[in-house]
Write a protein that holds these residues in place. Structure first.
Motif, PDB file in Angstrom:
ATOM      1  N   PHE A 149      16.463  -6.076  62.918  1.00 43.89           N
ATOM      2  CA  PHE A 149      17.904  -6.232  62.264  1.00 43.89           C
ATOM      3  C   PHE A 149      18.452  -4.877  61.737  1.00 43.89           C
ATOM      4  CE2 PHE A 149      14.977  -6.536  58.828  1.00 43.89           C
ATOM      5  CZ  PHE A 149      15.749  -6.166  57.697  1.00 43.89           C
ATOM      6  N   GLU A 150      19.659  -4.973  61.945  1.00 41.66           N
ATOM      7  CA  GLU A 150      20.541  -3.702  61.282  1.00 41.66           C
ATOM      8  C   GLU A 150      20.745  -3.770  59.880  1.00 41.66           C
ATOM      9  OE1 GLU A 150      23.725  -1.704  64.002  1.00 41.66           O
ATOM     10  OE2 GLU A 150      24.743  -3.145  62.711  1.00 41.66           O
ATOM     11  N   ALA A 151      20.111  -2.948  59.104  1.00 44.47           N
ATOM     12  CA  ALA A 151      20.392  -2.696  57.585  1.00 44.47           C
ATOM     13  C   ALA A 151      20.091  -1.445  57.330  1.00 44.47           C
ATOM     14  CB  ALA A 151      19.720  -3.640  56.808  1.00 44.47           C
ATOM     15  N   PRO A 152      20.907  -0.360  56.992  1.00 45.28           N
ATOM     16  CA  PRO A 152      20.603   0.792  56.579  1.00 45.28           C
ATOM     17  C   PRO A 152      19.986   0.734  55.166  1.00 45.28           C
ATOM     18  CG  PRO A 152      22.843   0.813  57.110  1.00 45.28           C
ATOM     19  CD  PRO A 152      22.542  -0.517  57.065  1.00 45.28           C
ATOM     20  N   LEU A 153      19.136   1.969  54.879  1.00 48.76           N
ATOM     21  CA  LEU A 153      18.493   1.863  53.710  1.00 48.76           C
ATOM     22  C   LEU A 153      19.406   1.761  52.398  1.00 48.76           C
ATOM     23  CD1 LEU A 153      15.783   4.397  54.542  1.00 48.76           C
ATOM     24  CD2 LEU A 153      15.217   2.087  54.309  1.00 48.76           C
ATOM     25  N   PRO A 154      18.893   1.471  51.169  1.00 44.13           N
ATOM     26  CA  PRO A 154      19.723   1.245  50.186  1.00 44.13           C
ATOM     27  C   PRO A 154      20.213   2.545  49.627  1.00 44.13           C
ATOM     28  CG  PRO A 154      17.820  -0.175  50.023  1.00 44.13           C
ATOM     29  CD  PRO A 154      17.691   0.550  51.132  1.00 44.13           C
ATOM     30  N   ARG A 155      19.327   3.557  49.764  1.00 40.81           N
ATOM     31  CA  ARG A 155      19.773   4.969  49.187  1.00 40.81           C
ATOM     32  C   ARG A 155      21.136   5.552  49.825  1.00 40.81           C
ATOM     33  NH1 ARG A 155      14.981   6.621  51.993  1.00 40.81           N
ATOM     34  NH2 ARG A 155      15.385   8.145  53.306  1.00 40.81           N
ATOM     35  N   VAL A 156      21.516   5.076  50.938  1.00 44.10           N
ATOM     36  CA  VAL A 156      22.726   5.412  51.696  1.00 44.10           C
ATOM     37  C   VAL A 156      23.821   5.265  50.835  1.00 44.10           C
ATOM     38  CG1 VAL A 156      24.144   4.651  53.541  1.00 44.10           C
ATOM     39  CG2 VAL A 156      21.901   4.780  54.169  1.00 44.10           C
ATOM     40  N   ASP A 157      24.077   4.108  50.065  1.00 46.74           N
ATOM     41  CA  ASP A 157      24.809   3.927  48.946  1.00 46.74           C
ATOM     42  C   ASP A 157      25.115   5.009  48.032  1.00 46.74           C
ATOM     43  OD1 ASP A 157      25.293   1.446  49.804  1.00 46.74           O
ATOM     44  OD2 ASP A 157      23.809   0.307  48.522  1.00 46.74           O
ATOM     45  N   LEU A 158      24.091   5.883  47.745  1.00 43.12           N
ATOM     46  CA  LEU A 158      24.253   6.797  46.721  1.00 43.12           C
ATOM     47  C   LEU A 158      24.711   8.224  47.276  1.00 43.12           C
ATOM     48  CD1 LEU A 158      20.620   6.616  44.918  1.00 43.12           C
ATOM     49  CD2 LEU A 158      22.672   5.595  44.315  1.00 43.12           C
ATOM     50  N   PHE A 159      24.457   8.212  48.477  1.00 41.87           N
ATOM     51  CA  PHE A 159      24.984   9.467  49.339  1.00 41.87           C
ATOM     52  C   PHE A 159      26.570   9.336  49.306  1.00 41.87           C
ATOM     53  CE2 PHE A 159      20.512   9.669  51.045  1.00 41.87           C
ATOM     54  CZ  PHE A 159      20.314  10.987  50.419  1.00 41.87           C
ATOM     55  N   ARG A 160      26.977   7.913  49.549  1.00 45.01           N
ATOM     56  CA  ARG A 160      28.429   7.879  49.706  1.00 45.01           C
ATOM     57  C   ARG A 160      29.059   7.680  48.267  1.00 45.01           C
ATOM     58  NH1 ARG A 160      29.480   2.830  52.045  1.00 45.01           N
ATOM     59  NH2 ARG A 160      31.407   3.593  52.862  1.00 45.01           N
TER      60      ARG A 160
END
Length: 377
Positions: A173-184
């Protein structure tokens, strides 16, 4: 003998697991890593979000590296107990207990992997290669068995991930890692940038910061020393700071007082970067999320590509400079020649952001759905 030992270990863990199944199952999600003694950032974000938004769910993080086999044996027993008494199991790399127990595990096991994006082959696609495990080890340890679901950052890599983990593509299933939020998050980015500068005051003098983040190599390339000398020779240290962010397993060291080495993620050197030089590391996705120009120093491309293999041709499909010439990279930095729009399109293909909400929320909702045995959307 090794086969017998592993078989006995698997049988012993199975007995322990079924004994632990006699205890009540808790409304709990257990997250397991063997990368470090501390909880990975993604696990911390999952635990924090669920505590705030779904407090009825308990999250336990088990973090223990496999440095000492004897102490890890006790950790394996602990992991077995939590696996047996939790509603869902989340791992972010290979978990020995999960592999040995395999399909015996009643709770759903979700592999979220640990890298933002993907490009290198791994797991079953690099069996019996210099950068992979042997087929004997893969078979004996039952590596990557027992998964009920696998999260990836983009469905563009569905088939490659299915092959790497040797799983049915239907469970991905498609779901980027939670830490992507912090980079953005611009507030978080600025806070982390200040933290790096406070920890390393020399970086606060106004000079742009070049961060070098090479990937891990099992074997040291024959030309590595020469390549590093060329890279340092190309940098104008009167104009730039040069920061080295080593891979956690890397043995590369810069014996040069002009180089600032910042290991780990506390603070994370990437947040201080004005430019990133990498090679074949998925750090290029993290830099892309930060909007930082990325350049690829591929000084050992021919040998590394032959040893490891890639899921796509990064020498042509990553829209940036790809070269074994360090001077050309520094010249490109001097000239500001980087196509931000093309790189943003590359990022959109490789990291699919949720239409609504955050990556952390999306991941947590999916974990709850698995834990409650909801059907997949």
């Amino acid at each position: 003998m090794r086969r017998l030992i592993i078989s006995l270990a698997a049988g012993f863990l199975s007995c322990v697991y079924y004994l632990c199944r006699l205890f009540p199952t808790r409304r709990r999600i257990v997250c397991i890593t063997r990368a470090d003694n501390a909880a990975p950032l993604d696990f911390t974000l999952i635990r924090t979000w669920l505590a705030e938004h779904e407090p009825s769910w308990e999250v336990t993080v088990l973090a223990k590296p496999t440095v000492n086999p004897l102490s890890y044996l006790f950790e394996m027993l602990r992991e077995t107990y939590y696996i047996a008494t939790s509603r869902a199991v989340v791992i972010e790399r290979i978990c020995i207990v999960v592999s040995l127990l395999g399909d015996r595990i009643a709770a759903p096991v979700i592999q979220i992997w640990h890298a933002v994006g993907n490009m290198k082959k791994f797991g079953y696609t690099v069996v019996d290669t210099p950068e992979g495990h042997s087929s004997e080890v893969m078979e004996l340890t039952r590596m990557h068995t027992g998964y009920d679901a696998v999260a990836i950052s983009s469905m563009d890599f569905r088939e490659q991930f299915a092959a790497g983990f040797n799983v049915d593509p239907a469970i991905i299933f498609e779901a980027p890692l939670p830490r992507v939020d912090l980079f953005r998050d611009p507030v978080h980015r600025e806070r982390q940038r200040r933290a790096v500068r406070e920890a390393y005051p020399a970086l606060a003098d106004g000079r742009p910061v070049i961060v070098y983040c090479p990937t891990y190599r099992k074997d040291v390339p024959a030309n590595q020393h020469e390549a590093m000398e060329r890279l340092l020779a190309a940098v104008d240290f009167d104009r730039y700071h040069f920061v080295f962010k080593p891979h956690p397993l890397s043995r590369l060291i810069f014996d040069d007082p002009r180089v600032i080495t910042i290991a780990g993620t506390s603070p994370d050197a990437l947040y201080a970067a004005d430019y990133v030089i990498s090679d074949y590391s998925t750090v290029i996705y993290e830099a892309g999320l930060l909007g930082v120009p990325v350049y690829l120093y591929a000084y050992d491309w021919d040998t590394y590509n032959e040893k490891r293999g890639f899921n796509f041709d990064i020498s042509h499909e990553v829209p940036t400079l790809f070269t074994d010439d360090a001077a050309t990279i520094i010249a490109a930095i001097d000239e500001g020649s980087f196509d931000h729009d093309a790189y943003a399109r590359f990022m959109a293909r490789n990291v699919t952001l949720p239409a609504e909400g955050t990556c952390t929320e999306q991941m947590c909702r999916r974990l709850i759905a698995f834990a409650e045995r909801d059907s997949l959307s």
